[in-house]
Design a protein around this motif. Structure first.
Motif, PDB file in Angstrom:
ATOM      1  N   GLY A  55       0.801  -1.222   0.000  1.00  0.00           N
ATOM      2  CA  GLY A  55       0.000   0.000   0.000  1.00  0.00           C
ATOM      3  C   GLY A  55       0.832   1.269   0.000  1.00  0.00           C
ATOM      4  N   GLY A  56       0.125   2.375  -0.107  1.00  0.00           N
ATOM      5  CA  GLY A  56       0.790   3.673  -0.070  1.00  0.00           C
ATOM      6  C   GLY A  56       1.381   4.055  -1.417  1.00  0.00           C
ATOM      7  N   LYS A  57       1.520   5.361  -1.626  1.00  0.00           N
ATOM      8  CA  LYS A  57       2.110   5.842  -2.874  1.00  0.00           C
ATOM      9  C   LYS A  57       3.607   6.043  -2.690  1.00  0.00           C
ATOM     10  N   GLY A  58       4.323   5.975  -3.777  1.00  0.00           N
ATOM     11  CA  GLY A  58       5.754   6.250  -3.717  1.00  0.00           C
ATOM     12  C   GLY A  58       6.585   5.124  -3.136  1.00  0.00           C
ATOM     13  N   MET A  83       5.746   6.258 -10.527  1.00  0.00           N
ATOM     14  CA  MET A  83       5.603   7.620 -10.001  1.00  0.00           C
ATOM     15  C   MET A  83       4.151   7.936  -9.642  1.00  0.00           C
ATOM     16  N   PRO A  84       3.894   8.337  -8.392  1.00  0.00           N
ATOM     17  CA  PRO A  84       2.541   8.798  -8.038  1.00  0.00           C
ATOM     18  C   PRO A  84       2.165  10.007  -8.890  1.00  0.00           C
ATOM     19  N   ARG A 230      -1.599   9.526 -17.522  1.00  0.00           N
ATOM     20  CA  ARG A 230      -1.514   9.928 -16.110  1.00  0.00           C
ATOM     21  C   ARG A 230      -2.728  10.761 -15.680  1.00  0.00           C
ATOM     22  N   THR A 231      -3.371  11.424 -16.640  1.00  0.00           N
ATOM     23  CA  THR A 231      -4.595  12.165 -16.328  1.00  0.00           C
ATOM     24  C   THR A 231      -5.703  11.198 -15.922  1.00  0.00           C
ATOM     25  N   GLY A 238      -6.037   6.837  -8.552  1.00  0.00           N
ATOM     26  CA  GLY A 238      -5.464   5.501  -8.451  1.00  0.00           C
ATOM     27  C   GLY A 238      -3.968   5.538  -8.274  1.00  0.00           C
ATOM     28  N   GLY A 239      -3.432   4.464  -7.740  1.00  0.00           N
ATOM     29  CA  GLY A 239      -1.981   4.291  -7.643  1.00  0.00           C
ATOM     30  C   GLY A 239      -1.577   3.077  -8.448  1.00  0.00           C
ATOM     31  N   CYS A 240      -0.279   2.745  -8.411  1.00  0.00           N
ATOM     32  CA  CYS A 240       0.192   1.617  -9.214  1.00  0.00           C
ATOM     33  C   CYS A 240      -0.196   0.278  -8.587  1.00  0.00           C
TER      34      CYS A 240
END
Length: 309
Positions: A55-58, A83-84, A230-231, A238-240
């Motif tokens: 979880g989490g971005k980055g 990349m977030p 990315r838009t 959303g994240g990856c």
């Protein structure tokens, strides 16, 4: 400026990608000395849990960004797909490189293509986006969680007696391992991750000298394409680690075709929307809005709930 320091992850692919970037800089600035700091990220350290559960971005960027804040590195090289969407304060993507093949690929143990894999075949991937689409096409497949760098994943194909694994074409091609690819999966079957195949060069926004230096690495055509993708990601929040994919391509006359997908984790629901347009932000917004109209928000909320359970 006579010396500049780059931050990179330690994986063989990250180092190969960074060296590719540095060679371009050395060609443009023969007098420039470039130092390198190899940094381990949270995503590199936690390998016994699927990315979606971490979880989490980055996951693969935060430590590199901290090094820029600390001043120990001047810029960092990332896979853009890691990349977030929201940039940390004071940092910016100064360049997006020419894109390598953005598709996903299948590597099978006995050379079988996707449609020829046996009923109940065991397929390894760490990506909810990939597993959702593969399950939508073949509900019989058993998806096996697969983490680690490319070398590790290739080894697990044999060690875990998997029938196949799915990876990004770009990483294999950059490592010179294109001959290992059994099949390049068409976007009709598996929409790639947002930005897959492109590298992002990140630096401090206030560092004008470094920004000017690194701007030679920017590829405007790739930047336009991945901006559309990315838009979609940003609009869907959303994240990856969420089953979202977007793939844009130039279709001539300054126009783009963009396809976005949102799926349930088990692949039982897969929403897909395609549109064309010239403005990448408007196009990305249009595709995301149409996905939301079809029920993408509810699906993503359900996925997040399951991941947090």
């Amino acid at each position: 400026m006579k010396r500049i320091v780059v931050g990179t992850r330690k994986s063989p692919l990250a180092l190969t990608q960074t060296e590719w970037v540095l060679n371009k800089l050395r060609t443009a600035y023969p007098e420039l000395t470039i130092g390198m700091e190899q940094i381990v990220t949270k995503g590199d350290r936690i390998l016994d849990v699927t990315l979606s559960k971490v979880g989490g971005k980055g996951l693969f960027t935060k430590e590199l960004e901290q090094a820029m804040y600390d001043g120990t590195v001047d810029f960092a090289v990332h896979s853009l797909k890691d990349m977030p969407n929201e940039m940390p304060e004071g940092l910016m993507i100064v360049a997006i490189t020419e894109r390598e093949d953005p598709r996903d690929v299948l590597i099978s143990r006995n050379g079988s293509k996707f449609e020829d894999l046996p009923i109940g075949a065991r397929v390894g991937t760490s990506s909810l986006r990939r597993s959702a689409q593969l399950r939508a096409a073949r509900p019989d497949l058993e998806i096996v969680s697969l983490r680690g760098n490319i070398n590790t994943r290739l080894a697990k194909l044999e060690e875990q007696e998997l029938d196949a694994i799915v990876l990004a074409a770009a990483g294999l091609l950059r490592m010179g391992w294109g001959d290992k690819i059994t099949e390049r999966l068409s976007p009709e079957l598996c929409i790639p991750a947002v930005g897959q195949g492109a590298l992002a060069i990140e630096c401090r926004a206030a560092d004008e000298e470094v920004r000017k230096l690194l701007s030679v690495l920017d590829n405007p055509a790739t930047r336009k394409i991945v901006t559309a993708e990315r838009t979609v990601l940003g609009k869907l929040n959303g994240g990856c680690q969420i089953p979202i994919g977007a793939y844009a391509e130039s279709i001539g006359d300054d126009e783009l075709r963009l396809t976005g997908i949102v799926g349930s984790a088990d692949g039982s629901v897969l929403l897909r929307e395609t549109a064309t347009g010239r403005d990448p932000v408007e196009l990305g917004t249009l595709v995301a809005d149409r996905l939301i109209e079809k029920g993408a928000g509810a699906i993503l909320a359900q996925v997040r709930e399951e991941l947090n359970a």
